[in-house]
Design a protein around this motif. Structure first.
Motif, PDB file in Angstrom:
ATOM      1  N   SER A  52      22.545  32.993  37.515  1.00 18.31           N
ATOM      2  CA  SER A  52      23.451  32.136  38.282  1.00 18.31           C
ATOM      3  C   SER A  52      24.348  31.318  37.355  1.00 18.31           C
ATOM      4  O   SER A  52      25.560  31.197  37.590  1.00 18.31           O
ATOM      5  N   TRP A  53      23.762  30.739  36.313  1.00 16.41           N
ATOM      6  CA  TRP A  53      24.561  29.972  35.351  1.00 16.41           C
ATOM      7  C   TRP A  53      25.586  30.861  34.662  1.00 16.41           C
ATOM      8  O   TRP A  53      26.731  30.474  34.477  1.00 16.41           O
ATOM      9  N   GLN A  54      25.167  32.063  34.275  1.00 12.31           N
ATOM     10  CA  GLN A  54      26.098  32.981  33.613  1.00 12.31           C
ATOM     11  C   GLN A  54      27.233  33.383  34.561  1.00 12.31           C
ATOM     12  O   GLN A  54      28.391  33.435  34.151  1.00 12.31           O
ATOM     13  N   SER A  55      26.896  33.635  35.830  1.00 12.91           N
ATOM     14  CA  SER A  55      27.906  34.001  36.825  1.00 12.91           C
ATOM     15  C   SER A  55      28.890  32.864  37.075  1.00 12.91           C
ATOM     16  O   SER A  55      30.041  33.098  37.433  1.00 12.91           O
ATOM     17  N   ALA A  56      28.425  31.628  36.881  1.00 14.50           N
ATOM     18  CA  ALA A  56      29.286  30.457  37.074  1.00 14.50           C
ATOM     19  C   ALA A  56      30.183  30.201  35.862  1.00 14.50           C
ATOM     20  O   ALA A  56      30.977  29.265  35.869  1.00 14.50           O
ATOM     21  N   GLY A  57      30.031  31.013  34.815  1.00  9.78           N
ATOM     22  CA  GLY A  57      30.904  30.893  33.661  1.00  9.78           C
ATOM     23  C   GLY A  57      30.305  30.193  32.460  1.00  9.78           C
ATOM     24  O   GLY A  57      30.990  30.020  31.450  1.00  9.78           O
TER      25      GLY A  57
END
Length: 188
Positions: A52-57
């Motif tokens: 989720s953190w990676q998907s958020a940038g």
């Protein structure tokens, strides 16, 4: 050039607005035979959060998850971890499994094969609370350990005692000579 290098997933239980210490509820979880299910759930939640953190940038970093010896020694351990990685889509290089020293006391041959298989997947392996267990040095040679986490009791005592300083310095020297990553716990 300060930046986050990683996170550690810690389980907490909130009851009536207060946090219950893991030292209080984990023995009950173990007695009820639910530690494996809890470990799987925690591992999955940590992987979901990291994705989720990676998907958020946010920049990809490792998330560390403590797993008990009872979980690592189960025949399904590798299959379950692989399944969670596949389900969540987390690249294994962004997962670190933390184990305490007692994991290796009884079943070293099982531990070696499981940990080597995890390392082969790209997962990092860390020894948590290093220095508080039996500190048998032979497993550092035999197991694919990449990180030593210096126990917080030693870190908190830095600068207060020559003995504490000496212990920490010895662990640092050992870790560096074995090309390991060193982490000081309880720095917060």
């Amino acid at each position: 050039n300060e930046h986050v290098l990683g996170f550690e997933a810690l389980i907490r239980w909130k009851c009536d607005g207060n946090f219950v210490s893991p030292e209080q509820f984990l023995p009950t979880v173990e007695d009820l035979g639910l530690m494996s299910q809890l470990s799987l759930w925690l591992l999955e939640q940590a992987c979901i959060q990291n994705v989720s953190w990676q998907s958020a940038g946010f920049s990809p970093v490792k998330i560390a998850v403590n797993l008990p010896a009872s979980f690592i020694m189960q025949p399904r351990c590798l299959k379950d971890i692989y399944s969670i990685l596949t389900k969540t889509g987390l690249n294994p290089k962004f997962l670190e499994i933390e184990l305490t020293e007692n994991t290796f006391l009884d079943s070293t041959s099982i531990a070696v094969s499981v940990l080597q298989a995890l390392k082969d997947l790209g997962i990092s392996i860390a020894i948590d609370d290093f220095g508080t267990g039996y500190s048998c040095m032979s497993y550092l040679q035999d197991l694919p350990i990449g990180t030593l986490k210096i126990d917080g009791s030693f870190v908190k005592g830095l600068g207060l005692s020559q003995r504490e300083d000496g212990i920490v310095q010895s662990i640092i020297t050992l870790g560096k000579s074995l090309n390991m990553v060193l982490v000081g716990e309880c720095v917060e």
